[in-house]
Scaffold this motif. Structure first.
Motif, PDB file in Angstrom:
ATOM      1  N   ILE A 187       0.845  -1.192   0.000  1.00 50.50           N
ATOM      2  CA  ILE A 187       0.000   0.000   0.000  1.00 50.50           C
ATOM      3  C   ILE A 187       0.882   1.244   0.000  1.00 50.50           C
ATOM      4  N   GLN A 188       0.476   2.242  -0.807  1.00 50.60           N
ATOM      5  CA  GLN A 188       1.237   3.484  -0.929  1.00 50.60           C
ATOM      6  C   GLN A 188       0.307   4.681  -0.761  1.00 50.60           C
ATOM      7  N   PRO A 189       0.890   5.874  -0.509  1.00 52.61           N
ATOM      8  CA  PRO A 189       0.056   7.078  -0.462  1.00 52.61           C
ATOM      9  C   PRO A 189      -0.739   7.219  -1.754  1.00 52.61           C
ATOM     10  N   ASP A 219      -3.371   5.334  -2.428  1.00 50.84           N
ATOM     11  CA  ASP A 219      -4.225   4.158  -2.523  1.00 50.84           C
ATOM     12  C   ASP A 219      -5.459   4.344  -1.655  1.00 50.84           C
ATOM     13  N   ASP A 233      -6.977   2.501   0.393  1.00 54.74           N
ATOM     14  CA  ASP A 233      -6.925   2.002   1.768  1.00 54.74           C
ATOM     15  C   ASP A 233      -5.720   2.513   2.546  1.00 54.74           C
ATOM     16  N   TYR A 234      -5.027   3.521   2.006  1.00 53.34           N
ATOM     17  CA  TYR A 234      -3.800   4.003   2.662  1.00 53.34           C
ATOM     18  C   TYR A 234      -4.082   4.586   4.048  1.00 53.34           C
ATOM     19  N   ASP A 235      -5.071   5.475   4.150  1.00 56.27           N
ATOM     20  CA  ASP A 235      -5.327   6.124   5.443  1.00 56.27           C
ATOM     21  C   ASP A 235      -5.771   5.112   6.495  1.00 56.27           C
ATOM     22  N   ARG A 262      -2.611   3.083   7.672  1.00 52.56           N
ATOM     23  CA  ARG A 262      -1.605   3.770   8.488  1.00 52.56           C
ATOM     24  C   ARG A 262      -2.145   4.159   9.874  1.00 52.56           C
ATOM     25  N   ARG A 300       2.931   9.126   8.238  1.00 47.75           N
ATOM     26  CA  ARG A 300       2.655   8.822   6.837  1.00 47.75           C
ATOM     27  C   ARG A 300       3.824   8.018   6.247  1.00 47.75           C
ATOM     28  N   ARG A 359       5.961   5.654   3.619  1.00 51.37           N
ATOM     29  CA  ARG A 359       6.086   5.599   2.163  1.00 51.37           C
ATOM     30  C   ARG A 359       5.468   4.320   1.622  1.00 51.37           C
ATOM     31  N   LEU A 360       5.609   3.221   2.359  1.00 50.78           N
ATOM     32  CA  LEU A 360       5.080   1.924   1.950  1.00 50.78           C
ATOM     33  C   LEU A 360       4.538   1.182   3.169  1.00 50.78           C
TER      34      LEU A 360
END
Length: 457
Positions: A19-21, A23, A25-27, A30, A40, A42-43
C-alpha cells in the motif's frame, strides 16, 4: 531510496498487498490505536506469510528505509508506524494452534489477545497477557506482558517457550532456551529491537472461569484505600490479582447510575483459585466497606474484554509510567491530589502488581530487569477529542513528574512514549550492556530502531 523497477520487483515478491500514499486504503492502513499518532509511511506491506516478512526486511535494508513493525498497533507512542519509511504490517498473520496435551499454544505475530483467549478458552486454558483484549500479542509480549494473571503465573515472557524471528539479514531463526539462547533472553522484555517475531509459543495454564470485577470507593477515601491496598495485595494469596485505579466511573453497565461519572478509587480483581475460597479471599476487601463490590464468576475472556468498549480504537492517548518499589504516605497524598484533577472520563492512573510469580524470576534471567519492583504505575491521559490533546498530555506528564521521585527509576517499556535514550537505559538498567551486545550480534546496523531503542554496542 529505490526506483520504480525496484518497487516492481519487491511487489512481485509479496503475496500480501503493498500500500502506498494515494491508494484507497492508505489512510486506514496507516491508522493505529492512538489517534494522536498521525504518521505517513512511504510503503505499507500487509504481509500474508513469513516469506513476505523476509522480502520486506530485505527491501528496507537494501534501500536504507526506516522500518517499523506493526502487530496490533496498540503502542502508545505509535511505534508500529513511521514517517517516510516501510511498515511491516503483520495483521495478516493470524494463525493459532493450541496443544491441550502439552498445555501450549503457537500464535502468529499478527494475532490479538482476544483471538488467543478465544482459542485457548475452549480447552479451559489461558496464557498470561494484559487487560485489554484488542492488544496485539507481539508488542505486549516483547515488552514483558503484565496483566490479570501476573501474580500467579508471571509475565507473558515468563511463559514464552520459543519465538520464530526474521533477523535484519533476512534469516529466519527460532529462539528458545536451546536455540539462539542469547536472542531468546533479549526478546523477553527487550521489545522489538532484534527482529520481526512471526510466531510465539506460550505455556498455558488452567484458567476457565474466574471470580473477577471491580471494587469501588469514593475518591475522598483514596489515600485510606491506597494505604490499605499497599499492604493487602503483597500479602494476598497469589491466586488473587488486583490492580488499583484512580478513575472516573463510566456511564454504562455494570455500574449503577448513582456512580456514573464519579471520580473514584477502584481495584479490578481476578481470582483464579478455588471458587469455594473466593469469599474468604475477598473478606478483607468487603471489610473496608466499599461503595461497590462487583466481583462475580465469569469466563476469563469476558474479563479480558471488559475494557475494550471503553478504550476503543480512535481515542487520543498520552502515556507516562514508572516502576514502583513502595507507596509511602507522601506519594499516596500526591496520587490523591492528581486524582482530583482527572481531566477526562477515560483518563486514569493504574498500579499493576508485579510481585508473586513474576518476582521468582531473577532480574538477569530475562531482559525485563525490574523483578524487584512491586508495581508498574501508568499515568494515562485519554479522550476522544483532539482539542483536549494538550490537556490530557499535560496532566499525565505533570502527574508522572510529581511521582517520579518515589519511583524505582525506570518504566515498563510498553507504557512509554518517545522519551529518549537515557530513559530507555534506565528501564533496562544493568541488563542494558548485555542487550546492546545482543543487538550488535543480530542487528549491527540498527535496522530495527522504531522502538524503545537499544543501540548496538
Amino acid at each position: 531510496m529505490f526506483s520504480d523497477n525496484d518497487l516492481t520487483t519487491y511487489r512481485a515478491r509479496l503475496r500480501g498487498a503493498l500500500i502506498q500514499p494515494g491508494d484507497a486504503d492508505y489512510d486506514q492502513a496507516r491508522t493505529v490505536f492512538n489517534a494522536m499518532i498521525d504518521k505517513r509511511p512511504r510503503l505499507i506491506a500487509r504481509c500474508a506469510d513469513v516469506a513476505d516478512v523476509i522480502a520486506s526486511v530485505q527491501f528496507a535494508r537494501e534501500h536504507g528505509l526506516l522500518l517499523a513493525v506493526r502487530g496490533g498497533g496498540h503502542n502508545g507512542g505509535g511505534l508500529g508506524v513511521c514517517d517516510d519509511g516501510l511498515v511491516i504490517d503483520l495483521s495478516g498473520l493470524r494463525g493459532i494452534r493450541v496443544d491441550p496435551a502439552a498445555r501450549s499454544v503457537r500464535v502468529d505475530g499478527g494475532c490479538l489477545w482476544r483471538e488467543v483467549d478465544h482459542a485457548t478458552h475452549a480447552f479451559g486454558l489461558a496464557a498470561p497477557s494484559g487487560i485489554i483484549s484488542s492488544t496485539g500479542v507481539g508488542g505486549l509480549t516483547l515488552g514483558g506482558g503484565i496483566g490479570h494473571l501476573t501474580r500467579r503465573w508471571g509475565l507473558s515472557i515468563d511463559n514464552l517457550l520459543s519465538a520464530d524471528v526474521v533477523l535484519a539479514d533476512g534469516r529466519l531463526v527460532t529462539a528458545s532456551e536451546h536455540s539462539h539462547p542469547d536472542l531468546y533472553w533479549a526478546l523477553r522484555g527487550g521489545g522489538g529491537n532484534f527482529g520481526v517475531v512471526t510466531s510465539f509459543e506460550f505455556r498455558l495454564h488452567p484458567v476457565a472461569n474466574v471470580i473477577a470485577g471491580p471494587t469501588l470507593w469514593p475518591l475522598a477515601r483514596a489515600a485510606e484505600v491506597m494505604a490499605w491496598y499497599r499492604d493487602f495485595i503483597v500479602n494476598a494469596p497469589e491466586e488473587l490479582n488486583g490492580f488499583l485505579a484512580l478513575m472516573t466511573v463510566p456511564p454504562a453497565p455494570p455500574f449503577p447510575e448513582a456512580l456514573h461519572r464519579q471520580k473514584m478509587c477502584g481495584v479490578v480483581w481476578c481470582w483464579t483459585g478455588d471458587p469455594a475460597k473466593a469469599d474468604a479471599a475477598f473478606a478483607p476487601v468487603q471489610a473496608t466497606k466499599p461503595a461497590l463490590h462487583g466481583p462475580h464468576a465469569l469466563p476469563f475472556p469476558m474479563l479480558q474484554g471488559a475494557f475494550d468498549g471503553l478504550y476503543a480504537p480512535g481515542l487520543q492517548w498520552y502515556w507516562r509510567a514508572d516502576f514502583v518499589y513502595e507507596l509511602p504516605d507522601a506519594a499516596i497524598a500526591l496520587h490523591a491530589q492528581y486524582a482530583e484533577r482527572l481531566p477526562t472520563l477515560h483518563s486514569a492512573m493504574h498500579l499493576y502488581p508485579i510481585d508473586g510469580a513474576a518476582q521468582r524470576v531473577g532480574r538477569g534471567e530475562t531482559a525485563f530487569s525490574y523483578r524487584d519492583a512491586r508495581w508498574s504505575a501508568v499515568f494515562v491521559g485519554v479522550d476522544p477529542d483532539p482539542k483536549n490533546a494538550a490537556v490530557i498530555s499535560n496532566w499525565a506528564r505533570d502527574y508522572q513528574t510529581a511521582l517520579h521521585p518515589y519511583s524505582a527509576g525506570g518504566a515498563y517499556v510498553n507504557f512509554m512514549m518517545d522519551e529518549g535514550a537515557d530513559r530507555v537505559k534506565a528501564s533496562f538498567r544493568d541488563n542494558y550492556p548485555r542487550l546492546a551486545a545482543v543487538k550488535r550480534s543480530y542487528d549491527p546496523g540498527n535496522l530495527f530502531r522504531v522502538n524503545q531503542n537499544i543501540r548496538p554496542a
